[in-house]
Design an enzyme around this catalytic site. Structure first.
Site, PDB file in Angstrom:
ATOM      1  CE  LYS A 198     -27.736   1.536  30.302  1.00  0.00           C
ATOM      2  NZ  LYS A 198     -27.529   1.699  28.856  1.00  0.00           N
ATOM      3  CE  LYS A 253       0.669 -14.984 -11.595  1.00  0.00           C
ATOM      4  NZ  LYS A 253      -0.015 -15.429 -10.394  1.00  0.00           N
ATOM      5  CE  LYS A 305      10.532  -6.045 -19.754  1.00  0.00           C
ATOM      6  NZ  LYS A 305      10.536  -6.635 -21.098  1.00  0.00           N
TER       7      LYS A 305
END
Ligand code: TRP
Ligand code: SF4
Length: 405
Positions: free
Chosen positions: A122, A192, A195
């Site tokens: 182009k 971390k 649980k």
């Protein structure tokens, strides 16, 4: 699916400073940016290095257009209080990431990006057989990845560049996301979370990895997203662990395609500076009036008494953008029965454009008369951007083993 938990609400986009913005940019891009500011943390920047890939022989236009670009953004409603506005070349980390990513990017990936050949065909009067031009999409990838942007608002012509960015990010994460002690660190991170969450996570991990359960994956992402107790690094590690890969350092972005239809120009083709059919945001009311008045109409309407067909008229396309349904009905009726003349028909468009541009032009004028405040906005934006870019580069260097300092 690769998502970063923390950064996917960031939007990044850039524009090349190669001339004044026009109504096509306003309707196609800027209105969308302004909308996005409400829902995302936005970073918008002036891609001056990208401009240089095509304008290296005549770069004088870049500096002035860069300031004008920022003024136009601000005038149109980009809010420096909520968006970060900066200049690409003022954050040299982009170039560092570009260099590092170039080490892992296969040449074929760049040669196959459609815009590479398209633009060369182009823009015949420019020699684009340069290394910089081939690297254009990879520089763009660096712009995106250095901010870990989740969304990139772009036009259709840029989707392939975002796609390349995704591939490069994937390759990067695959090569460098594997820390030697990845497994161990992931296990610590899981603990971390507490649980209860650890148990949920392990369950989801099993469901996704053993049964390919896609829902478990998205629930897992949401779970990680909601964790307050673990660091961003740990979140990214656990996203990577869940997905069965390494840590995701550079998250894959998504294209955000603008929904708005193409803005028609004065000749009915898409509005574009190169088609010479555009109305600049800063164009004077007089000039705008003249441009609309001289627009072509349905060629069959030679005399005022000839009936016309709106479908054959570029002015009608502007009514699609600017006029209410009632007015559009009136125009169809008037045009097809020769009840109204083209001059009346165009008057509506002139008025709508002038009403739309008046506040924008006023704000642009205010900013032009107070360039110091524009510079302040840019300085602040550059600093903010640089802080983010520096952090990413630290991670990238570390991952790639560039630690000789
Ligand atoms: N290539 C884009 C264009 O021509 C400009 C750009 C450069 C960009 N870097 C970017 C857009 C990063 C989005 C994200 O329009
Ligand atoms: Fe076009 Fe309006 Fe004239 Fe019909 S009346 S030909 S829509 S300018």
């Amino acid at each position: 699916m690769n998502t970063s938990v923390s950064q996917n609400q960031r939007v990044l986009s850039g524009m090349r400073p190669t001339g004044l913005l026009h109504l096509g940019h306003y309707h196609g891009v800027l209105k969308n940016w302004i909308e996005l500011q409400h829902s995302y943390e936005c970073f918008f920047f002036v891609a001056d290095w990208h401009a240089l890939t095509t304008h290296y022989e005549n770069p004088s236009i870049i500096a002035q257009s860069g300031i004008d670009l920022v003024i136009d953004w601000l005038a149109a409603g980009v809010n420096p209080g909520s968006s970060t506005i900066f200049i690409q070349s003022r954050v040299p980390e982009h170039a560092e990431l570009f260099t590092l990513l170039s080490m892992i990017t296969p040449l074929g990936w760049l040669e196959r990006v459609p815009s590479y050949k398209d633009q060369q065909d182009k823009l015949k009067d420019m020699d684009l057989s340069t290394y910089g031009f081939l690297g254009y999409p990879l520089l763009q990838s660096s712009d995106i990845l250095i901010y870990k942007a989740g969304h990139v608002p772009v036009g259709e012509d840029q989707v392939a560049h975002v796609e390349l960015t995704r591939e490069v990010a994937r390759r990067f994460n695959h090569l460098y996301g594997k820390e030697i002690d990845f497994e161990e660190k992931a296990q610590i991170a899981i603990k971390k979370m507490g649980k209860k969450n650890a148990k949920i996570y392990n369950n989801l991990l099993k469901r996704y990895q053993e049964q390919g359960d896609g829902e478990a994956l998205s629930v897992g992402h949401a779970l990680l997203d909601s964790q307050q107790n673990i660091s961003i690094g740990d979140k990214e590690r656990l996203v990577g662990y869940l997905e069965g890969g390494g840590r995701i350092i550079l998250p894959e972005p998504q294209s955000l395609l603008t929904a708005s239809p193409k803005m028609p120009g004065l000749d009915g083709q898409k509005m574009s500076k190169s088609y010479n059919n555009a109305i600049a945001l800063r164009e004077s009311p007089k000039q705008i009036e003249k441009k609309i008045k001289t627009m072509p109409t349905d060629p069959a309407r030679i005399r005022r008494t000839d009936a016309g067909d709106p479908e054959k008229c570029p002015v009608w396309q502007l009514h699609q953008v600017y006029s209410s349904d009632d007015l559009k009905k009136e125009i169809i009726e008037g045009c097809t029965t020769a009840g109204i003349g083209c001059v009346d028909c165009k008057r509506h468009i002139i008025d709508s454009i002038l009403v739309e541009l008046k506040p924008i032009q006023q704000r642009a004028k205010d900013y032009q008369e107070d360039l110091a405040s524009v510079e302040n906005i840019i300085n602040e934006g550059c600093e903010e951007a640089r802080d983010v870019a520096r952090d990413t580069m630290e991670e990238v260097r570390k991952a790639m083993g560039i630690t000789l300092r």
